[in-house]
Scaffold this motif. Structure first.
Motif, short mmCIF file in Angstrom:
data_model
loop_
_atom_site.label_atom_id
_atom_site.label_comp_id
_atom_site.label_asym_id
_atom_site.label_seq_id
_atom_site.Cartn_x
_atom_site.Cartn_y
_atom_site.Cartn_z
N ALA A 23 0.86 -1.19 0.00
CA ALA A 23 0.00 0.00 0.00
C ALA A 23 0.89 1.24 0.00
N VAL A 24 0.68 2.11 -0.97
CA VAL A 24 1.48 3.32 -1.13
C VAL A 24 0.55 4.51 -1.14
N ARG A 25 0.90 5.52 -0.37
CA ARG A 25 0.15 6.78 -0.39
C ARG A 25 1.15 7.91 -0.65
N SER A 26 0.90 8.64 -1.72
CA SER A 26 1.81 9.70 -2.12
C SER A 26 1.02 10.78 -2.83
N PRO A 27 1.45 12.06 -2.70
CA PRO A 27 0.77 13.12 -3.47
C PRO A 27 1.02 13.01 -4.97
N GLY A 35 13.21 -4.10 -16.38
CA GLY A 35 13.85 -5.22 -15.71
C GLY A 35 13.19 -6.55 -16.00
N GLN A 36 12.24 -6.57 -16.94
CA GLN A 36 11.52 -7.78 -17.32
C GLN A 36 10.88 -8.46 -16.11
N ARG A 37 10.26 -7.65 -15.27
CA ARG A 37 9.52 -8.13 -14.12
C ARG A 37 8.03 -7.84 -14.32
N THR A 38 7.21 -8.63 -13.66
CA THR A 38 5.76 -8.46 -13.78
C THR A 38 5.21 -7.92 -12.48
N ILE A 39 4.67 -6.72 -12.54
CA ILE A 39 3.99 -6.13 -11.39
C ILE A 39 2.66 -5.57 -11.86
N GLU A 40 1.78 -5.32 -10.91
CA GLU A 40 0.48 -4.72 -11.20
C GLU A 40 0.28 -3.52 -10.29
N VAL A 41 0.04 -2.40 -10.88
CA VAL A 41 -0.16 -1.16 -10.14
C VAL A 41 -1.62 -0.76 -10.29
N GLY A 57 3.17 -7.71 -6.60
CA GLY A 57 4.36 -8.27 -7.21
C GLY A 57 5.64 -7.52 -6.90
N SER A 58 5.62 -6.58 -5.98
CA SER A 58 6.81 -5.83 -5.61
C SER A 58 6.92 -5.83 -4.09
N ASN A 59 7.87 -5.03 -3.57
CA ASN A 59 8.06 -4.95 -2.13
C ASN A 59 8.35 -3.52 -1.73
N CYS A 60 8.35 -3.29 -0.44
CA CYS A 60 8.54 -1.92 0.06
C CYS A 60 9.91 -1.37 -0.29
N ALA A 61 10.95 -2.21 -0.27
CA ALA A 61 12.30 -1.73 -0.54
C ALA A 61 12.44 -1.19 -1.95
N ASP A 62 11.96 -1.96 -2.95
CA ASP A 62 12.09 -1.50 -4.34
C ASP A 62 11.27 -0.23 -4.59
N ILE A 63 10.07 -0.17 -4.05
CA ILE A 63 9.23 1.01 -4.27
C ILE A 63 9.84 2.22 -3.58
N GLY A 64 10.37 2.03 -2.36
CA GLY A 64 11.00 3.15 -1.66
C GLY A 64 12.22 3.67 -2.38
N GLU A 65 13.04 2.78 -2.94
CA GLU A 65 14.23 3.22 -3.68
C GLU A 65 13.83 3.99 -4.94
N THR A 66 12.80 3.52 -5.63
CA THR A 66 12.34 4.25 -6.83
C THR A 66 11.84 5.64 -6.47
N ALA A 67 11.06 5.74 -5.40
CA ALA A 67 10.57 7.06 -4.99
C ALA A 67 11.71 7.96 -4.55
N PHE A 68 12.74 7.42 -3.90
CA PHE A 68 13.87 8.24 -3.44
C PHE A 68 14.68 8.75 -4.62
#
Length: 696
Positions: free
Chosen positions: A225-229, A245-251, A263-274
């Motif tokens: 769960a992600v909440r962002s402006p 990266g030839q990965r399958t995720i659903e947003v 299909g993702s995790n908090c670490a990858d999403i946090g690094e992308t946002a940073f």
């Protein structure tokens, strides 16, 4: 349609209630699943709905609570646990017996056997059924009275995939015909696959009430769960990097500024946002099978005025924290309390896993808790139907009204401002939901037919009769051989060393089984685990027990006389001259013992206690009566039949006085007096326990 409002169980000593303020709906024509892990409160919620457990709340079945429905079994079909039938009864016999209890034609049993696929097993004993066949029988019992609503607790527990699919197909067909189906389960995949709507419980509280599609998409699979402006921009970046990266995720873009990433995790999403400088307000893992451990970020139902008032209080107490968090940003403009209140997130947005914001940028779409207005709006008024059932507000709302400035002008027609009214008359908390009382179970609609099918549906009565006949014939042969036994005692096979003859003991045992088997295998009130104390049911049991006792006594006399005539000749088996009075005494004895067994079994709820009460009559009560009758008698009741004839309003038939005099002499005997005294005491005890249960 089912409407459950404010279901709350009673607290368990120092533990919180198993169900706390649960409200939901199960609509007509749809299958609703009540989902929760073991101990979440599913069974307790169903028992509160069916009014078989004390607590608070109210449940409407098509607009009426269950205790207001004349014939509940014709409105609600219930399956809680296994079918509590006698293991020696056949499947068809069990359903035919329940047909008499529900007041439906006996042909209905064959119809539901065909529906649930048990036609080939209709002569099978209940004790030999497998788990799947027992579930089918339970569903047949629930469908027997053709109810509109089905309430099932774990109907597919322990079933194979094939049997579970068949069962849910039956439930779907019932809903397609205009019925309502509510079942509980601990399997999230089963709920998403078979239900139209899923109500999720966690630790006794309602955490989600969703359509099956939304449930499968948001709660069935693990997600982040992600909440962002900048939710849309972050979602596009996550999808782009996954393709690279030839990965399958659903947003999935939720309402407002919320994303659900599968299909993702908090670490990858946090690094992308940073890397891209995107502010994130919430980043948390959520498991779909059991739901998030914290409260969901977006309420599944419309918030009540009480929750709005609490959020308003939290908003008025949180500006200092918001100013500190926002002021940490470089170049952030100083904030006033009013602007801090506007920027402060609501309590619904906060979560234990939410990090403290590190930027002063606040999206305009972020929902905030507005200050409580001085004049309540029409939308905040509670609905009239549930106004007195759910707590709507506390005195905190009054404090919120005082502390929050009102932006709406007060009409000049009001003589007193709303703030002054709130100070003068504090808002009193609304009353709690109405209490749930456990009312006595209803008796069978056709009690005599029910009792006949209950007594003849198992082999206990036949085995008892055969044992009594065998013992009586053997005893009479040995008593005749000695030649010291009087003729009446010889025909009754009653040795002077025994307190009662075998026929009287057998009749008492059959009478005690009438209630003893009911309490051991409660078919009438299976969900309550008890037997309804209804006068109609008691009268039917007394009639059937008396008829069984008379038949048993007649069989004993006939078999003994025939055997004595065969073994010793006609001289031993001759009929006594006063056979009429002796026959009346004999039949009164066996019928009285049967009635004593019925009443004692109903009072003490045990077959053993019923038989003990029968034995207590000659062992304990008869000596007491004999001691009371010792000594000279100054007066006698001679002429009582004539005085009774003078009191009668109509002319008695000829010869009635003789029979009445014989009855009086029979009652005057020690055994007759003791039996009448015992029956009177047991009947009063039975009525007293029934009245006490209703009063409670």
């Amino acid at each position: 349609m089912i409407q459950a409002i404010g279901l709350t169980s009673n607290p368990r000593q120092e533990l919180p209630p198993a169900v706390d303020d649960v409200s939901f709906e199960a609509r007509t024509g749809r299958v609703t699943a009540l989902l929760g892990a073991q101990g979440a409160g599913k069974t307790t919620a169903l028992r509160l709905m069916l009014e078989i457990q004390q607590g608070r709340g109210v449940t409407y079945f098509r607009g009426r609570p269950l205790h207001r429905i004349a014939h509940p079994s014709r409105e609600v079909g219930v399956l809680l646990g296994e079918v509590p039938g006698h293991p020696g009864r056949t499947v068809r016999g069990q359903l035919r017996m329940l047909c008499a209890a529900a007041g439906v034609p006996v042909e209905r049993a064959d119809d539901v056997l065909e529906v649930v696929g048990l036609v080939s097993l209709r002569d099978q004993r209940l004790g030999t059924l497998s788990r799947g066949m027992d579930r089918r029988l339970g569903l047949a019992c629930a469908l027997l009275a053709d109810p509109h609503t089905l309430v099932l607790d774990g109907p597919a527990d322990g079933l194979s995939a094939r049997e579970g699919g068949w069962l849910h197909g039956i439930l779907r067909a019932h809903a397609a015909q205009g019925g309502t189906v509510l079942f509980s389960t601990a399997d999230a995949k089963e709920a998403a696959r078979t239900a139209d709507r899923v109500v999720t419980l966690e630790a006794g509280r309602l955490v989600a009430d969703q359509d099956a599609g939304d449930f499968a998409r948001t709660r069935l699979r693990p997600r982040v769960a992600v909440r962002s402006p900048h939710a849309a921009r972050l979602g596009a970046l996550l999808s782009k990097e996954a393709r690279a990266g030839q990965r399958t995720i659903e947003v999935v873009t939720e309402d407002g500024n919320r994303l659900s990433v599968y299909g993702s995790n908090c670490a990858d999403i946090g690094e992308t946002a940073f890397r891209h400088g995107i502010l994130v307000h919430q980043l948390a893992d959520e498991i779909g099978d059991a739901g998030p451990t914290a409260e969901p970020a977006v309420p599944a139902t419309e918030p009540t005025p009480a929750s709005r008032a609490r959020e308003a209080v939290d908003a008025t107490e949180a500006p200092t924290v918001a100013v500190t968090a926002v002021g940490m940003q470089a170049g952030a403009a100083p904030l006033t309390p009013s602007s801090a209140s506007a920027a402060a997130p609501t309590s619904a947005e906060m979560s234990p896993s939410v990090a403290t914001p590190t930027s002063a940028e606040t999206p305009p779409s972020t929902p905030t808790s507005p200050p409580a207005p001085t004049t309540p709006s029409p939308e905040d008024e509670p609905a009239p139907a549930v106004k007195n059932l759910i707590p709507l507000a506390t005195t905190d709302s009054a404090r919120t009204s005082d502390s929050a400035p009102s932006t709406d002008p007060v009409p000049s027609t009001d003589p007193v401002p709303a703030t002054a009214l709130s100070r003068q008359a504090p808002v009193e908390p609304s009353p709690l939901p109405p209490p749930i009382y456990i009312r006595p179970a209803r008796g069978p609609l056709r009690p005599l037919r029910y009792e006949l099918r209950r007594a003849t549906g198992v082999s206990t009565a036949y085995l008892t009769t055969a044992a009594v006949l065998a013992v009586s014939t053997v005893l009479c042969v040995f008593l005749a051989r000695s030649g010291h036994t009087p003729q009446p005692y010889l025909l009754a096979a009653w040795p002077q060393e025994l307190p009662l003859p075998p026929a009287a003991l057998g009749a008492g045992l059959l009478g005690a089984l009438a209630f003893g088997e009911e309490f051991r295998h409660p078919a009438l009130a299976a969900d309550r685990g008890t037997v309804p104390r209804r006068l109609g049911l008691l009268g039917a049991k007394l009639v059937v027990a008396a008829a069984t006792a008379l038949l048993l006594g007649l069989l004993v006399l006939g078999s003994d006389a025939a055997l004595l005539h065969l073994v010793y000749g006609e001289e031993v088996a001759k009929v006594p001259s006063d056979w009429l009075s002796l026959s009346a005494s004999w039949f009164a004895l066996v019928a009285g013992c049967a009635w004593a067994g019925v009443l004692a079994g109903g009072v003490f709820r045990s077959t053993t206690a019923g038989l003990a009460a029968v034995l207590a009559v000659p062992i304990l009560v008869v000596p007491l009566v004999q001691k009371a009758l010792e000594g000279p008698s100054v007066r006698s009741a001679a002429g009582l039949p004539g005085r009774l004839r003078d009191l009668a309003l109509v002319q008695w038939p000829f010869g009635v006085e003789r029979y009445l005099a014989g009855g009086v002499r029979m009652v005057a005997q020690p055994v007759g007096s003791a039996l009448m005294l015992s029956l009177t005491a047991l009947l009063c005890a039975y009525l007293l326990t029934g009245v006490r249960g209703r009063a409670r």
